[in-house]
Design an enzyme around this catalytic site. Structure first.
Site, short mmCIF file in Angstrom:
data_model
loop_
_atom_site.label_atom_id
_atom_site.label_comp_id
_atom_site.label_asym_id
_atom_site.label_seq_id
_atom_site.Cartn_x
_atom_site.Cartn_y
_atom_site.Cartn_z
N LYS A 51 17.29 30.92 -19.84
CA LYS A 51 18.66 32.44 -19.94
C LYS A 51 17.90 33.64 -20.57
O LYS A 51 16.94 33.87 -20.39
CB LYS A 51 19.20 31.87 -21.59
CG LYS A 51 17.91 31.82 -22.94
CD LYS A 51 19.20 31.41 -23.84
CE LYS A 51 18.88 31.91 -25.44
NZ LYS A 51 19.74 31.12 -26.40
N THR A 58 7.63 21.05 -32.90
CA THR A 58 8.23 19.36 -32.52
C THR A 58 8.83 19.10 -30.98
O THR A 58 9.78 18.72 -30.99
CB THR A 58 9.44 19.46 -33.29
OG1 THR A 58 10.35 20.07 -32.92
CG2 THR A 58 9.00 19.38 -34.85
N CYS A 106 14.81 23.31 -26.63
CA CYS A 106 15.44 22.38 -27.48
C CYS A 106 16.57 21.75 -26.89
O CYS A 106 16.02 20.83 -27.10
CB CYS A 106 16.33 23.60 -28.69
SG CYS A 106 15.82 25.00 -29.91
N GLU A 138 17.53 32.70 -28.93
CA GLU A 138 17.22 33.12 -28.91
C GLU A 138 17.41 34.56 -27.69
O GLU A 138 18.48 33.54 -27.62
CB GLU A 138 15.91 32.25 -28.10
CG GLU A 138 14.79 31.53 -28.19
CD GLU A 138 13.85 30.93 -27.28
OE1 GLU A 138 13.94 31.45 -26.25
OE2 GLU A 138 13.16 29.77 -27.92
N GLU A 175 17.40 25.57 -38.14
CA GLU A 175 17.79 26.77 -38.27
C GLU A 175 18.20 26.27 -36.25
O GLU A 175 18.35 25.76 -36.24
CB GLU A 175 16.35 27.18 -37.71
CG GLU A 175 16.53 28.69 -37.16
CD GLU A 175 17.62 29.43 -38.32
OE1 GLU A 175 17.12 29.14 -39.58
OE2 GLU A 175 17.94 30.18 -37.90
N PHE A 176 19.52 27.21 -36.73
CA PHE A 176 20.64 27.67 -35.25
C PHE A 176 20.30 28.09 -34.44
O PHE A 176 21.51 28.67 -34.14
CB PHE A 176 22.00 27.59 -35.07
CG PHE A 176 21.73 26.02 -36.93
CD1 PHE A 176 22.65 24.82 -35.88
CD2 PHE A 176 22.15 25.70 -38.38
CE1 PHE A 176 22.72 23.81 -37.21
CE2 PHE A 176 22.39 24.64 -38.83
CZ PHE A 176 22.20 23.55 -37.57
N1 LIG Z 1 13.41 28.23 -30.58
C1 LIG Z 1 14.64 28.49 -30.65
O1 LIG Z 1 15.64 28.68 -30.00
C2 LIG Z 1 14.77 27.50 -31.96
C3 LIG Z 1 15.80 27.02 -32.21
C4 LIG Z 1 16.00 26.03 -33.30
C5 LIG Z 1 15.27 25.35 -34.13
N2 LIG Z 1 13.99 25.55 -33.39
C6 LIG Z 1 13.14 24.68 -33.72
O2 LIG Z 1 11.80 25.39 -34.60
C7 LIG Z 1 10.67 24.80 -34.11
C8 LIG Z 1 10.18 25.91 -34.18
O3 LIG Z 1 10.44 26.49 -32.92
P1 LIG Z 1 9.39 27.74 -31.93
O4 LIG Z 1 10.65 27.98 -30.00
O5 LIG Z 1 9.94 28.40 -32.84
O6 LIG Z 1 8.51 27.34 -31.86
P2 LIG Z 1 6.76 27.95 -31.37
O7 LIG Z 1 5.94 27.18 -30.58
O8 LIG Z 1 7.08 28.94 -30.82
O9 LIG Z 1 5.63 27.50 -32.43
C9 LIG Z 1 5.47 26.65 -33.07
C10 LIG Z 1 4.22 27.94 -33.78
O10 LIG Z 1 3.40 27.00 -35.19
C11 LIG Z 1 2.14 27.22 -34.67
N3 LIG Z 1 1.48 26.07 -35.79
C12 LIG Z 1 2.05 24.94 -35.42
N4 LIG Z 1 1.14 23.96 -36.55
C13 LIG Z 1 0.52 25.10 -37.02
C14 LIG Z 1 0.03 24.69 -38.39
N5 LIG Z 1 -0.64 23.75 -38.99
N6 LIG Z 1 -0.40 25.81 -38.90
C15 LIG Z 1 0.09 26.59 -39.12
N7 LIG Z 1 0.72 27.25 -37.65
C16 LIG Z 1 1.28 26.64 -36.84
C17 LIG Z 1 1.66 26.94 -33.30
O11 LIG Z 1 0.42 28.07 -33.80
C18 LIG Z 1 3.34 28.43 -33.10
O12 LIG Z 1 2.87 30.01 -33.44
C19 LIG Z 1 10.95 23.99 -33.48
O13 LIG Z 1 11.29 22.61 -33.99
C20 LIG Z 1 12.31 24.34 -32.82
O14 LIG Z 1 12.83 22.69 -32.30
C21 LIG Z 1 14.04 26.52 -32.24
#
Ligand SMILES: NC(=O)c1ccc[n+]([C@@H]2O[C@H](COP(=O)([O-])OP(=O)(O)OC[C@H]3O[C@@H](n4cnc5c(N)ncnc54)[C@H](O)[C@@H]3O)[C@@H](O)[C@H]2O)c1
Length: 443
Positions: A324, A86, A263, A155, A151-152
């Site tokens: 980080k 997102t 984030c 990484e 999710e909290f």
């Molecule tokens: N990264 C973090 O530390 C963290 C922590 C808490 C919450 N979040 C939240 O979690 C969410 C995901 O973050 P992330 O860092 O894992 O993102 P990311 O970009 O690493 O991964 C997202 C994945 O979703 C896939 N995707 C997108 N649309 C799709 C679909 N229709 N079907 C199948 N796969 C699809 C993409 O190909 C990608 O691999 C975000 O909203 C983020 O804010 C992230």
């Protein structure tokens, strides 16, 4: 139990693997065929400590699988999780929900029994209702509920965070959905993890409020650090003196170059936009976003100042580019502001990062990427530490000094002590601490 996890990024892959470790049958789906191919071959597409073993163990046990086909993943599931990105929408800072809504449309096509549709992605208030509306519009007769389960995890320590969280937040409107979620998180109930059960909207807002509060805390100590520099105080000791107050707490009081990462930047901005949309501005967060942006941009000037006011013809060694330690994630990393500004000021940049260089090379043209810290230092006019990887905490300072043309260190993570660096003969700049010690004074 059985679930599908849509999105195998930092959150989806870790959550999917951890649920499978809980004994749930998990099928992870991603539309990125290359990622799924690698996962099927046993390769982990991201750097996250411990994830390779966790995935391998659960794949071998037959509880964790990967596919590009949502139909296959959703067969017989109790719940389908949406864990897609997102990011900030270009131009206005609202969360870009196109991936979430795209996933909702795909889910609608494959619903054939009662399923809980869970948003794990960080999504603004109202998104869960819209997911519900999209699915209902496409499939008026389908049996499903929508739940929010933000999710909290962090990484770098994602597995521990998922397995032993401070709390689990679940927003759901029906007993049936709540029961499915309770069953999925049963191992955490058993270790008495607090489970906050709320309405959908509340769960969605909890995530943004938590991230924004942490961003406020970081930005607060960063501004106090600036004040420390003006008045000769030591921010490290100020943070300790403040943080020992149980009402404040010691975490997230480390002064640095400004928050970055996947984030905080996008989530603070999205919360600002949500507040403005609802005529309820979150002014503290608006200020934090502004202060942090300016801070990241201003950091390059510290390097320029440490080099006598000009970088023309100079070489800067950079240690750490990921936002980080213990991750290869480069999203909104301070290095993305700092390194181009150094290059614009005339510097050549040699850099090393233990995990982030592959990703960084795509984003930072013109940098010479090195095999280790000492290679990056060789012949440079100064060194700047941008990320506090453990291996940068114990550099051989004699060797550092011998390799640099001038013994100048700019430490934006306060890894070293000003007293030690002065004793080692360095011109040392850090954040919010006097150049010479009035630190670590025994009581
Ligand atoms: N990264 C973090 O530390 C963290 C922590 C808490 C919450 N979040 C939240 O979690 C969410 C995901 O973050 P992330 O860092 O894992 O993102 P990311 O970009 O690493 O991964 C997202 C994945 O979703 C896939 N995707 C997108 N649309 C799709 C679909 N229709 N079907 C199948 N796969 C699809 C993409 O190909 C990608 O691999 C975000 O909203 C983020 O804010 C992230």
């Amino acid at each position: 139990m059985r679930i599908a996890m849509i999105g195998t990024g930092y959150v989806g892959l870790v959550s999917g693997a951890c649920f499978s470790e809980f004994g749930v049958e998990v099928c992870c789906v991603d539309k990125d065929a290359g990622k799924i191919e690698r996962l099927k071959r046993g390769e982990i597409p991201i750097y996250e400590p411990g994830l390779d073993d966790l995935v391998a163990r659960n794949v071998a046990a037959g509880r964790l699988s990967f596919t590009t086909e949502l139909a296959e993943a959703m067969a017989g599931v109790d719940a389908v999780f949406i864990a897609v990105g997102t990011p900030s929408r270009r131009g206005d800072g609202h969360a870009d929900l196109s991936y979430v809504y795209g996933a909702a449309e795909e889910i609608a096509r494959h619903l054939d029994h009662y399923t809980v549709v869970v948003t794990k992605s960080t999504v603004p208030v109202g998104t869960g209702r819209e997911v519900e509306r999209i699915i209902r519009a496409a499939r008026p007769d389908a049996a499903f509920d929508v739940a929010s389960n933000p999710e909290f995890l962090r990484e770098g320590s994602a597995i521990g965070d998922f397995m032993r969280p401070d709390r689990v937040v679940i927003g759901a409107g029906s007993d049936r959905a709540r029961e499915v979620m309770r069953q999925l998180y049963r191992p955490l109930f058993l270790i008495e993890t607090p489970i906050v059960m709320t309405a959908l909207e509340t769960a969605e807002l909890i995530k943004y409020a938590a991230n924004a509060f942490l961003a406020v805390k970081i930005t607060f100590i960063n501004e106090i650090a600036d004040l420390c520099e003006k008045v000769g105080a030591n921010v490290h000791d100020v943070a300790k003196g403040m943080g020992l107050d149980g009402r404040i707490g010691r975490k997230f009081l480390h002064a640095g170059p400004g928050y970055g990462g996947s984030c905080f930047p996008k989530d603070t901005l999205a919360l600002v936009r949500t507040g403005q949309d609802h005529d309820s501005p979150v002014r503290i967060v608006e200020t934090v976003v502004d202060v942090n942006d300016k801070r990241k941009k201003a950091m390059a000037q510290r390097v320029i100042d440490a080099c006598g006011g000009s970088l023309a013809g100079r070489t800067v060694a950079i240690l750490g580019v990921s936002f980080k330690p213990n991750t290869d994630d480069m999203r909104d990393a301070p290095s993305l502001d700092i390194i181009p500004a150094l290059q614009t000021a005339g510097a050549s940049v040699r850099a090393f990062d233990p995990a982030g260089m592959h990703e960084a090379a795509k984003l930072l043209p013109g940098v010479t990427w090195c095999e280790d810290s000492y290679q990056a230092l060789d012949g440079a006019d100064c060194v700047a530490i941008l990320t506090e990887w453990n291996e940068f905490r114990a550099l051989d300072l004699k060797r550092v000094k011998a390799l640099l043309k001038r013994p100048v260190m700019i430490d934006l993570r306060n890894v070293y002590s000003p007293a030690d660096m002065a004793a080692a003969g360095f011109t040392y700049t850090s954040i919010g601490r006097p150049a010479q010690a009035n630190e670590d004074v025994a009581p």
